[in-house]
Motif scaffolding. Structure first.
Motif, short mmCIF file in Angstrom:
data_model
loop_
_atom_site.label_atom_id
_atom_site.label_comp_id
_atom_site.label_asym_id
_atom_site.label_seq_id
_atom_site.Cartn_x
_atom_site.Cartn_y
_atom_site.Cartn_z
N ALA A 185 0.82 -1.20 0.00
CA ALA A 185 0.00 0.00 0.00
C ALA A 185 0.86 1.26 0.00
N ASN A 186 1.90 1.27 0.83
CA ASN A 186 2.73 2.47 0.92
C ASN A 186 3.50 2.74 -0.37
N TRP A 187 4.00 1.68 -1.02
CA TRP A 187 4.69 1.91 -2.29
C TRP A 187 3.71 2.28 -3.39
N ARG A 188 2.48 1.83 -3.27
CA ARG A 188 1.45 2.28 -4.21
C ARG A 188 1.25 3.80 -4.08
N GLY A 189 1.24 4.27 -2.85
CA GLY A 189 1.15 5.71 -2.64
C GLY A 189 2.36 6.44 -3.16
N THR A 190 3.55 5.89 -2.91
CA THR A 190 4.78 6.53 -3.37
C THR A 190 4.83 6.59 -4.89
N SER A 191 4.25 5.61 -5.54
CA SER A 191 4.25 5.59 -7.01
C SER A 191 3.24 6.57 -7.60
#
Length: 312
Positions: A176-182
């Motif tokens: 989820a967090n890397w989805r946000g970062t992307s």
């Protein structure tokens, strides 16, 4: 000694890194005296002590300690022993935490190849190495690759470990967090909102990982446009962080910094500057004047006081 070692580990897992490091140092002295410096249990205690020193903020010291443990484990246990591979993994991780992002990615890729060959792709340590590689590849500005890697890893963790295993929950959080970062803040917030009740059910509402997910959820809601909601959620979280981890814990200080940031984004610039001023005093006292998080807080405070530009 084994019981004392286990108690030290759980002390750290529950959020008391300083207590864990102190306890491991005491266990290590006794194990070296009773078992000798090359005994596998002594090496295990050295390994765990290095980890919790890193968790206290000394990433370079942790990396140096892991390098020494690795040399001794290779000599005593051999280069292909599972514990040796674990130390290679952790050494790469803490070198990354000390600043060597690209070197860490390369080292983890080599370690992962050895783990898949010797332990198998579904071994828990192999899965952990895959998670760390996804993390550090993302830190090399390859967030989209990390989202894909965490997605594949999550499928395997669900199959091997099950949906309620702590590592599966942690992988959902990372995805989820890397989805946000992307760039997909709304998608990240939606995933974390689904994850949070599962963490509360499995780990408990006061578990550090549950608290971290609440922190991330507030952040991505703010990034998705709800600054006021983010500020309110962080204010509620801060009360629990202080109660569970204490006012000077690194994660508590991080929540205070984000709370001040989103307080300002919600429109109260003066209030945000006041919160940051008080936070900066505590961060300097706890971390020292040159810690990277202190530098970030100073930049945020200057930005709020001038009311212009973007924080560095």
């Amino acid at each position: 000694l084994t019981t004392r070692h286990d108690l030290a580990r759980w002390r750290g897992e529950l959020g008391d890194a300083a207590g864990a490091a102190a306890a491991f140092a005491e266990v290590l002295a006794d194990r070296e005296r009773v078992l000798g410096s090359d005994h596998p249990q002594t090496l295990t205690t050295r390994h765990d002590l290095a980890r919790w020193r890193g968790e206290l903020g000394d990433a370079a010291g942790a990396a140096a300690a892991f390098a020494e443990v690795l040399a001794d484990r290779e000599r005593v246990l051999g280069p292909d022993h599972p514990q040796t591979l674990t130390t290679r993994h952790d050494l790469a991780h803490w070198r990354g935490m000390a600043g060597d992002t690209f070197g860490t990615s390369a080292a983890l890729a080599e370690t992962l190849e050895a783990m898949e060959r010797l332990l198998g792709r579904d071994h828990p340590r192999t899965l952990a190495a895959r998670a760390d590689l996804a993390l550090w590849r993302g830190k090399t500005a390859n967030a989209a690759w990390s989202v894909h890697a965490y997605g594949e890893l999550l499928d395997d963790m669900l199959r091997v470990l099950g949906p309620e295993h702590p590592d599966t929950l942690a992988t959902r959080d990372s995805h989820a967090n890397w989805r946000g970062t992307s760039g997909d803040a709304e998608g990240a917030a939606a995933e974390l909102a689904e994850l949070l009740p599962d963490q509360e059910h499995v780990l408990g509402a006061d578990h550090p990982q549950t608290l971290m997910t609440r922190h991330s959820l507030a952040r991505w809601r703010g990034e998705a446009g709800d600054a006021d909601g983010a500020a309110r959620a962080l204010a509620e979280l801060l009360e629990d962080m202080v109660r569970v981890l204490g006012p000077d814990h690194l994660r508590t200080l991080a929540v205070r910094l984000d709370h001040a940031h989103w307080h300002g984004e919600a429109g109260d610039i003066a209030g945000a500057a006041h919160l940051l001023g008080k936070l900066l005093e505590d961060m300097v006292r706890v971390l020292g004047p040159d810690h990277p998080r202190v530098v970030t807080a100073r930049q945020e405070l200057r930005w709020r006081e001038t009311g212009a530009g973007e924080p560095g």
